[in-house]
Design an enzyme around this catalytic site. Structure first.
Site, short mmCIF file in Angstrom:
data_model
loop_
_atom_site.label_atom_id
_atom_site.label_comp_id
_atom_site.label_asym_id
_atom_site.label_seq_id
_atom_site.Cartn_x
_atom_site.Cartn_y
_atom_site.Cartn_z
CG HIS D 97 -1.62 1.27 1.48
ND1 HIS D 97 -2.40 1.86 0.51
CD2 HIS D 97 -1.70 2.09 2.57
CE1 HIS D 97 -2.93 2.97 1.00
NE2 HIS D 97 -2.53 3.14 2.23
CG HIS D 99 -0.59 7.57 0.93
ND1 HIS D 99 -1.67 8.36 1.24
CD2 HIS D 99 -0.73 6.45 1.66
CE1 HIS D 99 -2.43 7.75 2.15
NE2 HIS D 99 -1.88 6.59 2.43
CG ASP D 122 3.69 -4.89 -22.06
OD1 ASP D 122 3.27 -5.63 -22.98
OD2 ASP D 122 4.56 -4.02 -22.24
CG HIS D 173 -7.04 5.34 1.29
ND1 HIS D 173 -7.40 4.49 2.31
CD2 HIS D 173 -5.73 5.56 1.46
CE1 HIS D 173 -6.35 4.23 3.06
NE2 HIS D 173 -5.33 4.87 2.56
CE1 TYR D 231 9.29 -8.08 -22.05
CE2 TYR D 231 9.29 -9.10 -19.88
CZ TYR D 231 9.59 -8.03 -20.70
OH TYR D 231 10.20 -6.92 -20.18
#
Lengths: 233, 233, 233, 233
Positions: D97, D99, D122, D173, D231
């Site tokens: 998580h 910001h 991708d 958020h 890839y």
């Protein structure tokens, strides 16, 4: 450097150097002060000295009436704003002023920074206030002292507490931030810049973006600052 | 490097390296010169040399008529603009040209950078001028020399003093800045870029942002540059 | 590493590492190749290897028909685009592909980057072309090979020369650039990104910004690339 | 540090430090966790600890019911969101998580990030979902736990698979991302930020930019993630 104010100067020096490290200033465009409430003095950056040349012993010590108590250099040209705030808000310990770009852009746009998200609400529950420009009378007078008055007037007009809102934009000029000490004032300056940038980007994506709703503002602020806060150690 | 112009070359070299450190150029997109008024010569970056390879001894010395006095390399392709300014403005000591992005964007938009705040007014009281593009006739002629003429014409048309406004944008091209020495010219290039970015952001937030009012322009400029200035040491 | 292609691998390795240093890629989002015309082979980055782990000996050597000549790793997934360009343009020496953000943004907007200033005209006289997206048929087929076709088709449609315009945007995808060697291809990738950012900023300031006029385009391009060029050493 | 969970703590520590290195956080604004499925525990950053002070032994170990199994510090205030996801998605190994600014700006604008190009395709074939803000009821309740519910509800409403879409924006958020391990969760956080920035720039250039067409979405996703992927190594 043998001085009664050695540690105060060092606190002030370190905080000033942080402005640079956090990319909040270029050249000499900023200043931080730290207060010693017991002795009724504060320490501030000397005027116009580049950060790469600044030394702890260059920091100037003044009383709240702007008399130099210790130091050979001329203090920051914004000194009287700092002293006015220390005099009127006896519970703050440090003040920072920068010319960080997103903060200045909102100040130049003469707009409050709207509270759009939790990054903002983690720190304050109000829009970041932008004080309207001073009257010509006050500008021609004791300008930096009057900037202090301008800040307090804005807080009174908007019914804000300087303990809950630790930052302001001066219209057409730039940001001031404060806190329990100089490091916290710098921290708040960085938070203001980050929040100002996010708000800028938000409005570019969605010009009709809505202010964060009250329940979410309260939740995020309280979990960090409320009496049952559970953020941090 | 034994040379009569050793210290001039070093001043010029250091200033050129600052362009890079201040993030004002990529690759070879910029040049700084420094003048020696006593000997009637100036030092300038050699053309197309990458900053990481540049050495003080590579700097080229020329007289105001663009004759090479010392140096084995070809001087900057913008040399004739520099010499023209030195010849006509006998009180400047250094000139810098960059392709900094916000400065170039305003130049490409062919707009003056409006004075929106105190960061700008701390340095000059006017909008940063953008010279209109040259006529086709002049472009096909002695282009870099004519760029010098273009700069002086713009200052005359807008009734500006090169002592008060130490920077200009050339429409569709980019910025030139000058000052009492090469370091100050670079400083002004950085100030221009910072102010150009803040003005950009300001208009994105508020397309109707108002120019700074005259009382505040005057206050900020005077406290730094007026006869009763109290900024700096 | 004893190999006939040691210096070719090193050229390719160094150029790939430059992508990272110039802030043109994150993670593995990009690749550079270098060709050895005498031996009819080219060197390219292995697929999906992070730049911090890449070593010169990891570089893969292939012929123009995509057969691996030397190397234990799988070559870049974009290999067939590179080989197609080497096969069809026998005078280029290196190719670079990045996901630099302003280049990609213009590609995603499916717009050519207009020539707004001299930073652009110092390198090419045309708008930077954006190839329209491929047909579904070609996408489902030999996709990377067809990307090569897409590039050549775009140059034909727009009547451009790959010697004068050494870069392209693939609509919805990102940039390819080339040059006389791998380092020049990377240089052109950076120039494209810088010019793309300046054009972006220009249009944000002035949505009606005008294309650079022909006399100025010609002047700047010619002073760097014309037969009487006087830029560089 | 002798502990049964030593390597788990180190994995978690390293991933948290990457947030900082990748410029996805300032101060303490972010957290990463790593799970140990065999022992039914996960490791997470302690709350409010600055990255420069963080040590592997500070990492907290909890079970899926948020009981502390090992560690002296208070865990991240977002811990209950992490545990809820681990409990419900038994095939993920790490969660991050942040910001990060462009991710937060889209979240604050309450808009999905449209798929505009191959950089996006991708990694995933859908727009990056933005979960609508929680009801006031849920905000006042077990907020961080309910954030987990909010994430799963959004995936259900939009008919998305958490194996194919490894990231989400929480309205007002910021972003959460996950993956097979903590490093992959951080990788996905960076990808989200890069894609969010490119989409931002794309719409600034062309407000009518079109979503990538399905054939190209499929091609790029499949060549990296399909059963015939070619890839990587």
């Amino acid at each position: 450097m043998s001085s009664k104010y050695k540690s105060l100067k060092e606190e002030c020096y370190e905080a000033n150097m942080q402005l640079n490290a956090l990319d909040l200033v270029v050249y000499t465009f900023g200043n931080v002060s730290a207060v010693d409430r017991e002795n009724g003095v504060f320490a501030i950056k000397p005027s116009g000295v580049a950060y790469e040349n600044l030394r702890p012993e260059d920091i100037v010590i003044l009383d709240y009436d702007n008399n130099i108590v210790e130091g050979k250099m001329r203090p920051s040209s914004d000194t009287k704003t700092h002293s006015y705030l220390y005099k009127n808000w006896d519970d703050i310990g440090g003040i920072a002023h920068t010319h960080a770009k997103f903060s200045c852009a909102w100040a130049q746009a003469q707009q409050d920074v709207p509270i759009f998200g939790t990054t903002h609400a983690d720190h304050l529950t109000a829009d970041i206030p932008c004080a309207p420009p001073m009257s010509d009378e006050l500008i021609k007078g004791n300008y930096e002292h009057n900037t202090g008055i301008q800040i307090l007037d804005c807080f009174k007009d908007k019914n804000l507490s300087h303990n809950e809102v630790e930052m302001i934009l001066i219209g057409n000029h730039g940001p001031f931030a404060w806190g329990k000490n100089a490091a916290k004032a710098v921290y708040n300056s960085k938070v203001l810049e980050v929040v100002a940038e996010m708000a800028y980007l938000t409005l570019q994506i969605n010009p009709n973006a809505q202010r964060l709703k009250n329940s979410l503002i309260k939740k995020h602020y309280e979990r960090k600052h409320g009496k049952n806060a559970y953020y941090g150690q």
